[in-house]
Motif scaffolding. Structure first.
Motif, PDB file in Angstrom:
ATOM      1  N   GLU A 105      -1.337  -5.627  -9.375  1.00 27.36           N
ATOM      2  CA  GLU A 105      -1.027  -4.828  -8.172  1.00 27.36           C
ATOM      3  C   GLU A 105      -1.360  -5.729  -7.156  1.00 27.36           C
ATOM      4  O   GLU A 105      -2.728  -6.034  -6.574  1.00 27.36           O
ATOM      5  CB  GLU A 105      -1.921  -3.787  -8.158  1.00 27.36           C
ATOM      6  CG  GLU A 105      -1.493  -2.651  -6.775  1.00 27.36           C
ATOM      7  CD  GLU A 105      -0.029  -1.948  -7.011  1.00 27.36           C
ATOM      8  OE1 GLU A 105       0.585  -1.799  -6.048  1.00 27.36           O
ATOM      9  OE2 GLU A 105       0.470  -1.881  -8.135  1.00 27.36           O
ATOM     10  N   ASP A 107      -1.782  -7.244  -3.274  1.00 27.79           N
ATOM     11  CA  ASP A 107      -2.332  -6.890  -2.139  1.00 27.79           C
ATOM     12  C   ASP A 107      -2.657  -8.144  -1.338  1.00 27.79           C
ATOM     13  O   ASP A 107      -2.273  -9.304  -1.626  1.00 27.79           O
ATOM     14  CB  ASP A 107      -3.586  -5.989  -2.146  1.00 27.79           C
ATOM     15  CG  ASP A 107      -4.766  -6.784  -2.824  1.00 27.79           C
ATOM     16  OD1 ASP A 107      -4.660  -8.068  -3.241  1.00 27.79           O
ATOM     17  OD2 ASP A 107      -5.703  -6.028  -3.208  1.00 27.79           O
ATOM     18  N   VAL A 108      -3.013  -7.739   0.144  1.00 25.23           N
ATOM     19  CA  VAL A 108      -3.364  -9.021   0.900  1.00 25.23           C
ATOM     20  C   VAL A 108      -4.367 -10.159   0.020  1.00 25.23           C
ATOM     21  O   VAL A 108      -4.240 -11.234   0.533  1.00 25.23           O
ATOM     22  CB  VAL A 108      -3.882  -8.789   2.374  1.00 25.23           C
ATOM     23  CG1 VAL A 108      -4.085  -9.654   3.151  1.00 25.23           C
ATOM     24  CG2 VAL A 108      -2.661  -7.710   3.049  1.00 25.23           C
ATOM     25  N   HIS A 109      -5.492  -9.416  -0.493  1.00 29.95           N
ATOM     26  CA  HIS A 109      -6.313 -10.316  -0.912  1.00 29.95           C
ATOM     27  C   HIS A 109      -5.955 -11.343  -2.080  1.00 29.95           C
ATOM     28  O   HIS A 109      -6.288 -12.509  -2.180  1.00 29.95           O
ATOM     29  CB  HIS A 109      -7.461  -9.398  -1.381  1.00 29.95           C
ATOM     30  CG  HIS A 109      -8.323  -8.615  -0.332  1.00 29.95           C
ATOM     31  ND1 HIS A 109      -8.696  -8.982   0.853  1.00 29.95           N
ATOM     32  CD2 HIS A 109      -8.692  -7.318  -0.468  1.00 29.95           C
ATOM     33  CE1 HIS A 109      -9.247  -8.158   1.568  1.00 29.95           C
ATOM     34  NE2 HIS A 109      -9.204  -7.113   0.976  1.00 29.95           N
ATOM     35  N   VAL A 136       4.197  -8.407  -1.288  1.00 27.49           N
ATOM     36  CA  VAL A 136       3.274  -7.884  -0.328  1.00 27.49           C
ATOM     37  C   VAL A 136       3.750  -7.949   1.145  1.00 27.49           C
ATOM     38  O   VAL A 136       3.415  -7.083   2.017  1.00 27.49           O
ATOM     39  CB  VAL A 136       2.057  -8.925  -0.342  1.00 27.49           C
ATOM     40  CG1 VAL A 136       0.902  -8.564   0.748  1.00 27.49           C
ATOM     41  CG2 VAL A 136       1.333  -8.612  -1.833  1.00 27.49           C
ATOM     42  N   GLU A 139       6.160  -5.254   1.827  1.00 28.35           N
ATOM     43  CA  GLU A 139       5.342  -4.050   2.203  1.00 28.35           C
ATOM     44  C   GLU A 139       4.926  -3.933   3.627  1.00 28.35           C
ATOM     45  O   GLU A 139       4.905  -2.987   4.435  1.00 28.35           O
ATOM     46  CB  GLU A 139       4.555  -3.639   1.264  1.00 28.35           C
ATOM     47  CG  GLU A 139       5.046  -3.465  -0.490  1.00 28.35           C
ATOM     48  CD  GLU A 139       4.069  -3.459  -1.350  1.00 28.35           C
ATOM     49  OE1 GLU A 139       2.609  -3.651  -0.979  1.00 28.35           O
ATOM     50  OE2 GLU A 139       4.455  -3.225  -2.352  1.00 28.35           O
ATOM     51  N   LEU A 140       4.234  -5.174   4.064  1.00 26.44           N
ATOM     52  CA  LEU A 140       3.631  -5.063   5.336  1.00 26.44           C
ATOM     53  C   LEU A 140       4.697  -5.139   6.213  1.00 26.44           C
ATOM     54  O   LEU A 140       4.501  -4.559   7.506  1.00 26.44           O
ATOM     55  CB  LEU A 140       2.851  -6.575   5.358  1.00 26.44           C
ATOM     56  CG  LEU A 140       1.609  -6.611   4.587  1.00 26.44           C
ATOM     57  CD1 LEU A 140       0.941  -8.014   4.617  1.00 26.44           C
ATOM     58  CD2 LEU A 140       0.652  -5.542   4.575  1.00 26.44           C
ATOM     59  N   GLU A 221      -7.285 -13.472   5.148  1.00 22.74           N
ATOM     60  CA  GLU A 221      -6.541 -12.308   5.381  1.00 22.74           C
ATOM     61  C   GLU A 221      -5.973 -12.363   6.877  1.00 22.74           C
ATOM     62  O   GLU A 221      -4.667 -11.883   6.780  1.00 22.74           O
ATOM     63  CB  GLU A 221      -7.470 -11.110   5.463  1.00 22.74           C
ATOM     64  CG  GLU A 221      -6.713  -9.615   5.474  1.00 22.74           C
ATOM     65  CD  GLU A 221      -7.858  -8.619   5.256  1.00 22.74           C
ATOM     66  OE1 GLU A 221      -7.385  -7.359   5.718  1.00 22.74           O
ATOM     67  OE2 GLU A 221      -8.937  -8.755   5.145  1.00 22.74           O
ATOM     68  N   TYR A 225      -1.619 -11.811   7.843  1.00 18.32           N
ATOM     69  CA  TYR A 225      -0.933 -10.977   8.869  1.00 18.32           C
ATOM     70  C   TYR A 225      -0.382 -11.797   9.950  1.00 18.32           C
ATOM     71  O   TYR A 225       0.652 -11.485  10.471  1.00 18.32           O
ATOM     72  CB  TYR A 225      -2.116 -10.045   9.126  1.00 18.32           C
ATOM     73  CG  TYR A 225      -2.419  -8.888   8.366  1.00 18.32           C
ATOM     74  CD1 TYR A 225      -1.549  -7.989   8.017  1.00 18.32           C
ATOM     75  CD2 TYR A 225      -3.744  -8.906   7.656  1.00 18.32           C
ATOM     76  CE1 TYR A 225      -1.795  -6.782   7.346  1.00 18.32           C
ATOM     77  CE2 TYR A 225      -3.874  -7.487   7.025  1.00 18.32           C
ATOM     78  CZ  TYR A 225      -3.212  -6.963   6.712  1.00 18.32           C
ATOM     79  OH  TYR A 225      -3.101  -5.768   5.843  1.00 18.32           O
ATOM     80  N   ASP A 331      -7.638  -5.689   8.155  1.00 21.91           N
ATOM     81  CA  ASP A 331      -8.161  -4.571   7.849  1.00 21.91           C
ATOM     82  C   ASP A 331      -9.646  -4.353   7.487  1.00 21.91           C
ATOM     83  O   ASP A 331     -10.095  -3.353   7.548  1.00 21.91           O
ATOM     84  CB  ASP A 331      -7.569  -3.814   7.008  1.00 21.91           C
ATOM     85  CG  ASP A 331      -5.874  -3.387   7.539  1.00 21.91           C
ATOM     86  OD1 ASP A 331      -5.790  -2.714   8.641  1.00 21.91           O
ATOM     87  OD2 ASP A 331      -4.991  -3.675   6.591  1.00 21.91           O
ATOM     88  N   SER A 332     -10.159  -5.694   7.105  1.00 24.14           N
ATOM     89  CA  SER A 332     -11.522  -5.549   6.407  1.00 24.14           C
ATOM     90  C   SER A 332     -12.588  -5.524   7.513  1.00 24.14           C
ATOM     91  O   SER A 332     -13.954  -5.788   7.061  1.00 24.14           O
ATOM     92  CB  SER A 332     -11.610  -6.669   5.275  1.00 24.14           C
ATOM     93  OG  SER A 332     -11.199  -7.854   5.994  1.00 24.14           O
TER      94      SER A 332
END
Length: 382
Positions: A105, A107-109, A136, A139-140, A221, A225, A331-332
Motif C-alpha cells: 500500500e 504512501d508518502v513515507h 502516490v 493520488e496527491l 515527507e 509534497y 501531515d506528520s
C-alpha cells in the motif's frame, strides 16, 4: 592516530557496553553517530544491551536514518551500511521483488524511503518503484492540484480587479451583489450603478515563485509534497516557478517540473545542509523582487555560515522579496528544527512555521496577494 581517537573509534565500534572499558564518553555529536550505528548493527541482537530499537518497519525512520548516515559517514561507508541495512532489516526482499513492491500500500513515507534508496535499488525494481511513486503522486495530485490552481489563479485575478472592466471581464456574481439596492421594480431587474470585474486578462507572468527544498533526511515527507506543488505551480502560465533542492550543493530541477515523478527521482535525500548557498543561488534567479515569493522549506539546521545566511535573508527581504520559511510541509507535524535560526529569521521579517499540504494553497494565495504572512499563519495554522 592519537590514543584518544583510537579509543573513541573502538567505543563507536563496540557500543555502549564498551564505554566503561574504554573509559571514553562520547560527545553529543558522537552519540548521534552511535545511534545511527546502533539502529543498524544492534537491531535484532539476541543478547546484550541494545543501544537502539532498530529501524523496524517504520518507513519514516528508515528515510531519516538514510539521511543521517550520509551526514555522518563518507560515501564509501554509506554504501556498505545501506547494503547491510537491506540485508539485516529486511529491505532487500521489498527491493529485489518488484511483485512485492507493487503489492504494498503506497504512501508518502514509502515514497520517501524509495527515493532515499534510489542509488542502491536494483535496476529490475526501479521501474516498479517509479510506478509506486507515480501512484502516490497521482493520488496527491487529485487531492491537492485543483484546489491549488483555483486558490492561486483566484488570487492573481483578484489582484487585477477593476471597477471599469470590459464586458467579457465582468464578474457578474459580484456585480449583482454590489448592486442589489439598485433593483428597479418597474423594470423587474437590477440597474447596476457599479460594475465589478477583472482587469483585461493578462497571460504574461505576474508572479515569480521560487521553491527551495532542503533534502536532509528529516525533510523527506516535505520533499515529496513540495515537488508536487512545484509541478502544479509550474503548470500555471501566469507564474514563473523555479524549484531547487539542496544539501551542501544546489540542484535546479526547474526543467523537470512537467513531471513530479522525475523531480522526485532527481532529489537525493540526506547529507549535510548549506542553506546560505541555496539562498545565494535563489537570489540569482530573482529579477522582480517585489513580485517574487521565495518559499524556503527546511528545518533550518545550517551547516554553512550562519551569519551569511541571516545577512542574505535580510537582503532579500529588504529588496522586496516575500520570503517564507516552512519548517515542514507535511501531515506528520513539525519536525525537530533550529529554534534559534527560526527566531532570527522571524526577526528579519521571514515568518517560520510548519504547514500542512492542505493549507499550502491558501498560503500561496495569501502570499500572492501580498498579505502579512505572519498574521495569516497566526490565524490559519493550528
Amino acid at each position: 592516530m592519537s590514543s584518544e581517537e583510537r579509543l573513541r573509534r573502538w567505543r563507536l565500534v563496540l557500543g555502549a557496553e564498551a564505554e566503561e572499558e574504554t573509559g571514553t564518553a562520547l560527545s553529543k555529536a558522537d552519540r548521534s553517530v552511535d545511534a545511527a550505528l546502533a539502529a543498524l548493527y544492534d537491531a535484532g541482537e539476541s543478547s546484550g544491551t541494545q543501544r537502539a530499537a532498530g529501524l523496524g518497519s517504520s518507513a519514516p525512520r528508515v528515510a531519516r536514518w538514510l539521511g543521517d548516515i550520509r551526514q555522518y559517514f563518507p560515501s564509501t561507508v554509506v554504501q556498505v551500511m545501506q547494503r547491510d541495512a537491506a540485508e539485516r532489516l529486511g529491505i532487500t526482499r521489498m527491493l529485489m521483488e518488484p511483485e512485492l513492491l507493487g503489492a504494498v500500500e503506497p504512501d508518502v513515507h514509502l515514497v520517501s524511503t524509495l527515493l532515499a534508496l534510489n542509488e542502491v535499488m536494483p535496476e529490475e525494481t526501479k521501474q516498479t518503484a517509479r510506478e509506486v511513486v507515480g501512484r502516490v503522486v497521482a493520488e496527491l495530485e487529485a487531492r491537492l492540484a485543483e484546489r491549488t490552481r483555483a486558490a492561486v489563479t483566484g488570487a492573481l485575478d483578484r489582484a487585477g480587479r477593476t471597477s471599469r472592466p470590459r464586458h467579457s471581464d465582468i464578474d457578474w456574481d459580484r456585480t449583482i451583489r454590489a448592486n442589489l439596492k439598485h433593483f428597479s421594480p418597474a423594470l423587474g431587474t437590477i440597474v447596476p450603478d457599479r460594475l465589478v470585474g477583472y482587469a483585461r486578462r493578462n497571460h504574461s507572468v505576474q508572479r515569480d515563485i521560487v521553491l527551495a527544498i532542503d533534502q536532509s533526511g528529516s525533510m523527506a515527507e516535505s520533499v515529496v509534497y513540495a515537488s508536487l506543488f512545484g509541478a502544479v505551480l509550474g503548470s500555471i502560465r501566469t507564474l514563473r516557478t523555479s524549484l531547487v533542492v539542496f544539501d551542501t550543493a544546489v540542484v535546479d530541477l526547474t526543467d523537470q517540473l512537467e513531471d513530479p515523478v522525475d523531480v522526485l527521482f532527481g532529489t537525493q535525500l540526506g547529507g549535510g545542509t548549506d542553506i546560505n548557498r541555496a539562498l545565494a543561488y535563489c537570489e540569482d534567479l530573482i529579477t522582480k523582487p517585489a513580485d517574487t515569493v521565495l518559499v524556503l522549506i527546511s528545518d533550518l539546521y545550517e551547516g554553512g555560515v550562519r551569519e551569511e545566511l541571516l545577512r542574505r535573508a535580510r537582503s532579500l527581504v529588504e529588496s522586496g522579496v516575500q520570503v517564507i520559511a516552512l519548517l515542514a510541509l507535511a501531515d506528520s507535524g513539525t519536525p525537530s528544527y533550529d529554534a534559534e535560526n527560526a527566531a532570527a529569521l522571524a526577526g528579519l521579517g521571514v515568518p517560520a512555521f510548519a504547514c500542512t499540504p492542505d493549507q499550502f494553497p491558501d498560503l500561496m494565495a495569501a502570499a500572492i496577494r501580498h498579505e502579512d504572512i505572519t498574521t495569516w499563519a497566526a490565524t490559519n495554522i493550528i
